[in-house]
Design an enzyme around this catalytic site. Structure first.
Site, PDB file in Angstrom:
ATOM      1  N   ARG A  37     -52.681 -96.146  28.751  1.00 22.55           N
ATOM      2  CA  ARG A  37     -51.205 -96.580  27.643  1.00 22.55           C
ATOM      3  C   ARG A  37     -50.132 -96.175  28.365  1.00 22.55           C
ATOM      4  NH1 ARG A  37     -51.320 -94.976  22.569  1.00 22.55           N
ATOM      5  NH2 ARG A  37     -53.568 -95.529  21.237  1.00 22.55           N
ATOM      6  N   ASP A  71     -64.013 -94.420  25.259  1.00 29.49           N
ATOM      7  CA  ASP A  71     -63.509 -93.866  23.952  1.00 29.49           C
ATOM      8  C   ASP A  71     -64.369 -93.458  22.879  1.00 29.49           C
ATOM      9  OD1 ASP A  71     -61.491 -95.443  22.146  1.00 29.49           O
ATOM     10  OD2 ASP A  71     -62.935 -95.224  21.435  1.00 29.49           O
ATOM     11  N   ARG A  83     -56.645-102.988  34.572  1.00 28.64           N
ATOM     12  CA  ARG A  83     -57.801-103.031  32.892  1.00 28.64           C
ATOM     13  C   ARG A  83     -57.144-104.194  32.668  1.00 28.64           C
ATOM     14  NH1 ARG A  83     -58.576-104.197  29.377  1.00 28.64           N
ATOM     15  NH2 ARG A  83     -57.924-103.309  26.530  1.00 28.64           N
ATOM     16  N   ARG A 102     -54.788 -89.046  26.000  1.00 22.65           N
ATOM     17  CA  ARG A 102     -54.422 -90.540  26.092  1.00 22.65           C
ATOM     18  C   ARG A 102     -53.554 -90.395  27.094  1.00 22.65           C
ATOM     19  NH1 ARG A 102     -55.779 -94.445  22.389  1.00 22.65           N
ATOM     20  NH2 ARG A 102     -57.245 -93.680  21.178  1.00 22.65           N
ATOM     21  N   TYR A 142     -64.497 -95.613  10.605  1.00 25.70           N
ATOM     22  CA  TYR A 142     -63.640 -96.744  11.625  1.00 25.70           C
ATOM     23  C   TYR A 142     -65.549 -97.339  10.970  1.00 25.70           C
ATOM     24  CZ  TYR A 142     -60.850 -95.127  14.469  1.00 25.70           C
ATOM     25  OH  TYR A 142     -58.933 -94.404  14.707  1.00 25.70           O
TER      26      TYR A 142
HETATM   27  O1  CP3 Z   1     -57.424 -89.744  26.130  1.00 28.29           O
HETATM   28  C1  CP3 Z   1     -57.482 -90.700  27.298  1.00 28.29           C
HETATM   29  O2  CP3 Z   1     -57.173 -90.904  28.448  1.00 28.29           O
HETATM   30  C2  CP3 Z   1     -58.853 -90.778  27.487  1.00 28.29           C
HETATM   31  C3  CP3 Z   1     -59.760 -92.217  26.957  1.00 28.29           C
HETATM   32  C4  CP3 Z   1     -59.322 -91.776  25.168  1.00 28.29           C
HETATM   33  C5  CP3 Z   1     -59.028 -93.643  24.827  1.00 28.29           C
HETATM   34  N1  CP3 Z   1     -59.944 -93.026  23.833  1.00 28.29           N
HETATM   35  C6  CP3 Z   1     -58.805 -94.737  25.582  1.00 28.29           C
HETATM   36  C7  CP3 Z   1     -58.261 -95.746  24.614  1.00 28.29           C
HETATM   37  C8  CP3 Z   1     -60.231 -91.539  24.786  1.00 28.29           C
HETATM   38  C9  CP3 Z   1     -59.566 -89.622  24.913  1.00 28.29           C
HETATM   39  C10 CP3 Z   1     -59.402 -92.358  23.161  1.00 28.29           C
HETATM   40  C11 CP3 Z   1     -60.288 -91.778  22.022  1.00 28.29           C
HETATM   41  C12 CP3 Z   1     -60.512 -92.214  20.746  1.00 28.29           C
HETATM   42  N2  CP3 Z   1     -60.112 -93.797  20.577  1.00 28.29           N
HETATM   43  C13 CP3 Z   1     -59.970 -91.460  19.666  1.00 28.29           C
HETATM   44  C14 CP3 Z   1     -59.547 -90.322  19.492  1.00 28.29           C
HETATM   45  C15 CP3 Z   1     -58.433 -89.587  20.269  1.00 28.29           C
HETATM   46  C16 CP3 Z   1     -56.856 -89.997  18.667  1.00 28.29           C
HETATM   47  O3  CP3 Z   1     -55.947 -90.696  19.739  1.00 28.29           O
HETATM   48  O4  CP3 Z   1     -57.086 -89.419  18.021  1.00 28.29           O
HETATM   49  C17 CP3 Z   1     -59.860 -92.614  18.744  1.00 28.29           C
HETATM   50  C18 CP3 Z   1     -59.689 -92.189  17.519  1.00 28.29           C
HETATM   51  C19 CP3 Z   1     -60.005 -93.566  19.540  1.00 28.29           C
HETATM   52  C20 CP3 Z   1     -60.149 -95.146  18.430  1.00 28.29           C
HETATM   53  C21 CP3 Z   1     -58.935 -96.600  19.528  1.00 28.29           C
HETATM   54  N3  CP3 Z   1     -59.436 -96.668  20.793  1.00 28.29           N
HETATM   55  C22 CP3 Z   1     -57.889 -96.634  18.582  1.00 28.29           C
HETATM   56  C23 CP3 Z   1     -57.469 -95.977  17.876  1.00 28.29           C
HETATM   57  C24 CP3 Z   1     -57.759 -97.814  20.110  1.00 28.29           C
HETATM   58  C25 CP3 Z   1     -55.417 -97.417  20.193  1.00 28.29           C
HETATM   59  C26 CP3 Z   1     -55.716 -99.002  19.499  1.00 28.29           C
HETATM   60  C27 CP3 Z   1     -54.450 -99.186  20.435  1.00 28.29           C
HETATM   61  O5  CP3 Z   1     -54.161-100.328  21.274  1.00 28.29           O
HETATM   62  O6  CP3 Z   1     -52.866 -98.543  20.038  1.00 28.29           O
HETATM   63  C28 CP3 Z   1     -58.262 -97.384  20.750  1.00 28.29           C
HETATM   64  C29 CP3 Z   1     -58.283 -97.934  21.785  1.00 28.29           C
HETATM   65  C30 CP3 Z   1     -57.691 -97.635  22.639  1.00 28.29           C
HETATM   66  N4  CP3 Z   1     -58.734 -96.786  23.970  1.00 28.29           N
HETATM   67  C31 CP3 Z   1     -56.888 -97.806  24.413  1.00 28.29           C
HETATM   68  C32 CP3 Z   1     -57.282 -96.605  25.240  1.00 28.29           C
HETATM   69  C33 CP3 Z   1     -56.440 -96.803  27.032  1.00 28.29           C
HETATM   70  C34 CP3 Z   1     -55.552 -98.264  24.233  1.00 28.29           C
HETATM   71  C35 CP3 Z   1     -55.775 -99.928  24.419  1.00 28.29           C
HETATM   72  C36 CP3 Z   1     -56.440-100.365  25.612  1.00 28.29           C
HETATM   73  O7  CP3 Z   1     -55.972-100.593  27.131  1.00 28.29           O
HETATM   74  O8  CP3 Z   1     -56.938-101.533  25.403  1.00 28.29           O
END
Ligand code: CP3
Length: 365
Positions: free
Chosen positions: A49, A94, A58, A45, A169
């Site tokens: 973030r 994602d 974004r 991540r 999910y």
């Molecule tokens: O690692 C990186 O920086 C690359 C991008 C990446 C994202 N998601 C972008 C993202 C990666 C590798 C993921 C993987 C992902 N997505 C996982 C596996 C990794 C882990 O953390 O366990 C999972 C379970 C997801 C599903 C998901 N997507 C979740 C649980 C969330 C978080 C929701 C939140 O806002 O806390 C997301 C959203 C997400 N995916 C964000 C990012 C940068 C954050 C929200 C945003 O910017 O809108």
């Protein structure tokens, strides 16, 4: 842009190409457990973030919309490489992208995570998981990877969610603490579970292969929530599919990383998936993880992401402790035990990278 030092790290199909790519990249060398000078580091991540430049670019649309804009995804992937000097980039995408792209009906809500309007509940839902056709369904991912291959000097990690984590999910309809519906389907209806896993394996295999063919130099399979399972349930109902996916990428010539959270009791099985690298979270010391994985795979991890919220002297001490627990083994990539937490100060991550680069030495094997 100040990060260019190496180009085509892509598709090393022969052993000699693989070795030469690995030699020029501490990250790839560490994946293969080959001798190299210093411990490589990147952060799960890292793209997004906590970065202010990410929040600026974004916008407020769904993250799925941002991911579908190849130029935006390219830029967001590059941001942490420029700012931190990490040894690998991870594609801004994602784990829900492939199921979204085949039209399952997925949204990702800010601060919540993936949300499914009509969760998976019976055999009729299998049809909603048709095969992925990369050129039609995820052309934007391929374009972003191609753009990045031209720009990047460090390897690009492509990734996918492992079938259990993605299925959780789809079945729960959103994030869960208990995994009640998922486990109940898995235990009560193994036939439907198998059919669902098969569909998700097909989609995941196609997704991973397409990323490597477009230029990704390594793959990470996120089985983030597999740690909720007993070792017996994992071994019987999940492990065979992870193994199948890893085997499907054997001939792509890139290292594979398998990561989960709370998977201390599953590490021995993670080491048998065929992946070159196993991710370790902060609950198990690296030296103990080395024993549990039989010393045959490389390890990645395992600083607690919450430590990064503490003042620098605390972070530095904990970072050094992680390095010490690795004990100079060349098969090691420094990372957090899970993703960067949103309130993390980017300056702290930069300091971690500098410390790992300055002090993280590895022995020749
Ligand atoms: O690692 C990186 O920086 C690359 C991008 C990446 C994202 N998601 C972008 C993202 C990666 C590798 C993921 C993987 C992902 N997505 C996982 C596996 C990794 C882990 O953390 O366990 C999972 C379970 C997801 C599903 C998901 N997507 C979740 C649980 C969330 C978080 C929701 C939140 O806002 O806390 C997301 C959203 C997400 N995916 C964000 C990012 C940068 C954050 C929200 C945003 O910017 O809108």
């Amino acid at each position: 842009m100040g990060v260019i030092e190496n180009t085509n790290l892509n598709s090393p199909t022969s052993t000699s190409q693989q070795t030469s790519s690995a030699t020029s990249s501490p990250f790839l060398a560490a994946c293969y457990g080959q001798a190299h000078e210093r411990v490589p580091v990147w952060f799960m991540r890292q793209a997004g973030r906590s970065l202010p430049e990410y929040r600026m670019m974004r916008g407020t649309d769904s993250i799925l919309t941002a991911i579908a804009d190849a130029d935006l995804a390219t830029e967001i992937t590059l941001q942490p490489v420029r700012r931190y000097g990490v040894d690998a980039a991870i594609l801004f995408s994602d784990i829900m992208v492939p199921v979204y792209a085949v039209g399952f009906g997925v949204d990702i809500q800010a601060g919540v995570g993936p949300v499914i309007a009509q969760p998976f509940s019976d055999a009729s839902d299998l049809e909603r998981l048709r095969p992925l056709e990369p050129e039609e369904d995820i052309a934007y991912v391929l374009e972003a990877v191609k753009n990045l291959q031209a720009e990047l000097v460090v390897p690009l990690i492509g990734f996918a969610g492992a079938p259990f984590t993605v299925a959780s999910y789809l079945i729960e309809g959103g994030p869960t603490k208990t995994f009640q519906k998922t486990k109940s389907l898995m235990f009560a209806n193994p036939e439907l579970w198998t059919a669902l896993m098969d569909r998700l394996c097909d989609i995941t295999e196609t997704f991973l292969k397409a990323q490597v063919e477009a230029g990704a130099s390594a793959l990470q399979l996120f089985d983030s929530w597999a740690g909720t399972l007993s070792p017996a349930a994992y071994e019987q109902l999940v492990f065979p599919y992870t193994k199948r996916i890893i085997a499907s990428t054997d001939n792509l010539g890139v290292p594979r990383i398998c990561h989960g959270v709370g998977t201390g009791e599953l590490l021995a099985l993670f080491a048998q998936t065929g992946a070159e690298v196993v991710g370790v979270d902060w609950r198990v010391r690296l030296d103990e993880a080395r024993l549990r994985t039989g010393g045959k795979v490389s390890l990645q991890g395992n600083l607690d992401p919450a430590v990064c919220l503490a003042p620098w002297p605390v972070v530095a001490e904990q970072t050094r402790k992680v390095l010490a627990e690795n004990g100079s083994n060349p098969g090691y990539i420094f990372n957090l035990g899970h993703g960067v937490l949103p309130p993390t100060d980017p300056a702290i991550l930069k300091q971690i990278v500098d410390l790992v680069h300055a002090e993280g030495h590895c022995d020749a094997n």
